[in-house]
Write an enzyme that holds these catalytic residues in place. Structure first.
Site, short mmCIF file in Angstrom:
data_model
loop_
_atom_site.label_atom_id
_atom_site.label_comp_id
_atom_site.label_asym_id
_atom_site.label_seq_id
_atom_site.Cartn_x
_atom_site.Cartn_y
_atom_site.Cartn_z
N THR A 27 -13.64 97.09 63.01
CA THR A 27 -13.85 96.73 61.61
C THR A 27 -15.06 97.42 61.00
O THR A 27 -16.04 97.72 61.71
CB THR A 27 -14.04 95.20 61.50
N TYR B 219 -18.59 87.81 63.50
CA TYR B 219 -17.32 88.54 63.60
C TYR B 219 -17.59 90.02 63.91
O TYR B 219 -17.07 90.58 64.88
CB TYR B 219 -16.53 88.40 62.29
N1 UFG Z 1 -13.31 88.43 46.57
C1 UFG Z 1 -13.33 87.77 45.35
N2 UFG Z 1 -12.53 86.68 45.22
C2 UFG Z 1 -11.73 86.21 46.21
C3 UFG Z 1 -11.72 86.90 47.45
C4 UFG Z 1 -12.53 88.01 47.59
O1 UFG Z 1 -14.05 88.15 44.44
O2 UFG Z 1 -11.06 85.19 46.02
C5 UFG Z 1 -14.14 89.63 46.70
C6 UFG Z 1 -15.10 89.55 47.89
O3 UFG Z 1 -16.28 88.94 47.52
C7 UFG Z 1 -15.23 91.04 48.24
C8 UFG Z 1 -13.88 91.64 47.86
O4 UFG Z 1 -13.29 90.71 46.97
O5 UFG Z 1 -16.22 91.61 47.43
C9 UFG Z 1 -12.96 91.83 49.04
O6 UFG Z 1 -12.93 90.62 49.77
P1 UFG Z 1 -11.93 90.36 50.97
O7 UFG Z 1 -12.20 88.97 51.48
O8 UFG Z 1 -10.54 90.71 50.56
O9 UFG Z 1 -12.38 91.42 52.06
P2 UFG Z 1 -13.83 91.69 52.69
O10 UFG Z 1 -14.31 92.95 52.07
O11 UFG Z 1 -14.70 90.53 52.64
O12 UFG Z 1 -13.42 91.80 54.21
C10 UFG Z 1 -13.11 93.00 54.81
C11 UFG Z 1 -12.23 92.72 56.01
C12 UFG Z 1 -13.03 91.99 57.08
C13 UFG Z 1 -14.31 92.72 57.35
C14 UFG Z 1 -15.10 92.95 56.10
C15 UFG Z 1 -16.33 93.76 56.37
O13 UFG Z 1 -11.11 91.93 55.65
O14 UFG Z 1 -12.26 91.94 58.26
O15 UFG Z 1 -14.29 93.64 55.16
O16 UFG Z 1 -17.33 93.39 55.45
F1 UFG Z 1 -15.08 92.03 58.22
#
Ligand code: UFG
Length: 348
Positions: A121, A145
């Protein structure tokens, strides 16, 4: 050749099963169904794919399974993968992703299997120092994680030296979208990822939260690099073939281990607001939003450099953001239809 796919009943794993079969491999899925769904593999598209239910740390069952099917290579997707959950319950993350993983890979090596693809990741990098992020960027995960995944990368590197393991560690950025033929798609319970939540908001008429509007980005919302799941699993097939043929390690003596390390991303960043705007075009109407506070631990910008795998293995993502959203939307609509059908059945 038989390939074992751990976590094959999950989102990315189920797409990998389809891609492996299309590439001519036989596949056995190994999944404890703690996060995956047996019915993800129930359709005709997965006919003939055996599902063995078990933990990757169950040495006896893993050993029996690889012997029974004559497994020669493994794609290891099974993992706990929610950042916030890992902060609240770190022990489970290290136990599952690291300790059980150790038992797993040692059992494979004892059985003579030394070809291994690991799903890692972008969370191994932590807060980025440069954008785009190359593979040799310092690793400094900010949550259990990411730490559990990085620790397992060290395990693999050590076993390459000590036991001749040949592995690829693939560091995913934001995986999204669904199989373009509608055979598989994203399904998490609970769902925490942006794109499925935006699309659920589009169909329910409820608002989607924007976590943070004061980041140092052009529109104040976080920027991420979204990669279509079909492109992502295509990279796994390329990596598997590279390991099996020794294409990228032809200079090494036979039996010597080594590791490939690749970022998987599109090298383009989209903000949360840009995702919502693009989703509105795909669904054909506006989507309600609610501006919420920042989600702890979210870096402002994460964008991959995936030049290395493009150069070394010729990987080229085929799908852009529009296809990611269109396939995810088709999957969401299918999910809604199935749910509706099931609640009508129950109501009768
Ligand atoms: N977000 C929102 N609203 C939501 C959900 C997410 O604004 O309801 C934002 C988050 O804050 C983030 C972006 O959308 O800025 C993407 O969020 P996700 O949860 O879809 O994905 P992440 O970037 O948090 O997670 C991904 C991978 C993880 C990994 C991570 C590394 O899914 O496995 O990147 O930082 F660990």
């Amino acid at each position: 050749m038989w390939v074992m796919v751990t976590g094959g009943a999950g989102y990315i794993g189920s797409h990998a099963v389809l891609a492996l079969r299309e590439a001519g491999f036989d596949v056995v899925v190994y999944d404890n169904l703690s996060r995956g769904f047996a019915d993800a593999l129930a359709s005709e598209d997965f006919r003939g794919v055996p599902l063995v239910r078990g933990d990757v740390g169950d040495r006896q069952l893993v050993g029996e399974t690889v012997r029974r099917f004559g497994v020669q290579a493994v794609m290891h997707f099974a993992a706990l993968a929610q950042v916030a959950e890992s902060v609240a319950e770190p022990v489970g993350y290290f136990r599952n992703n690291l300790v059980q993983g150790l038992d797993f890979v040692e059992t494979l090596l004892d059985a003579g299997i030394n070809t291994f693809i690991f799903s890692s990741t972008a969370a191994v990098y932590g807060e980025p120092q440069t954008i785009p992020i190359p593979e040799d960027h310092p690793t400094c995960p900010t949550n259990p994680y990411g730490m559990s995944k990085l620790s397992f990368e060290y395990v693999l590197a050590s076993l390459a030296r000590a036991r001749g393991l040949r592995y690829a560690t693939l560091r995913y950025f934001n995986v999204a979208g669904a199989d373009p033929q509608g055979r598989a798609g994203e399904r998490h319970d609970p769902e925490t990822h942006l794109i499925p939540l935006v699309l659920r908001a589009a169909s329910s008429g409820k608002a989607v939260d924007i976590f943070g509007t004061d980041y140092p980005t052009p529109d104040g919302t976080c920027i991420r690099d979204y990669i279509h799941v079909t492109d992502l699993v295509a990279a796994h097939i390329l990596a598997l073939r590279a390991l099996l043929t020794g294409a990228v390690a032809s200079h090494l003596p036979s039996g010597a281990g080594y590791g490939l390390k690749y970022n998987l991303g599109s090298q383009k960043g989209y903000s949360v607001r840009e995702i919502i705007t693009a989703a509105e075009k795909v669904v054909g109407h506006s989507i309600k939003v609610r501006e919420a506070g920042r989600r702890p631990g979210d870096p402002a910008v994460l964008v991959a450099s995936s030049e290395r795998i493009r150069q070394e293995l010729g990987w080229q993502p085929r799908f852009g953001l529009d296809e990611i959203l269109a396939t995810a939307w088709a999957w969401e609509q299918k999910r809604q239809t199935v749910n509706k059908g099931q609640s009508e059945e129950h109501g009768r």
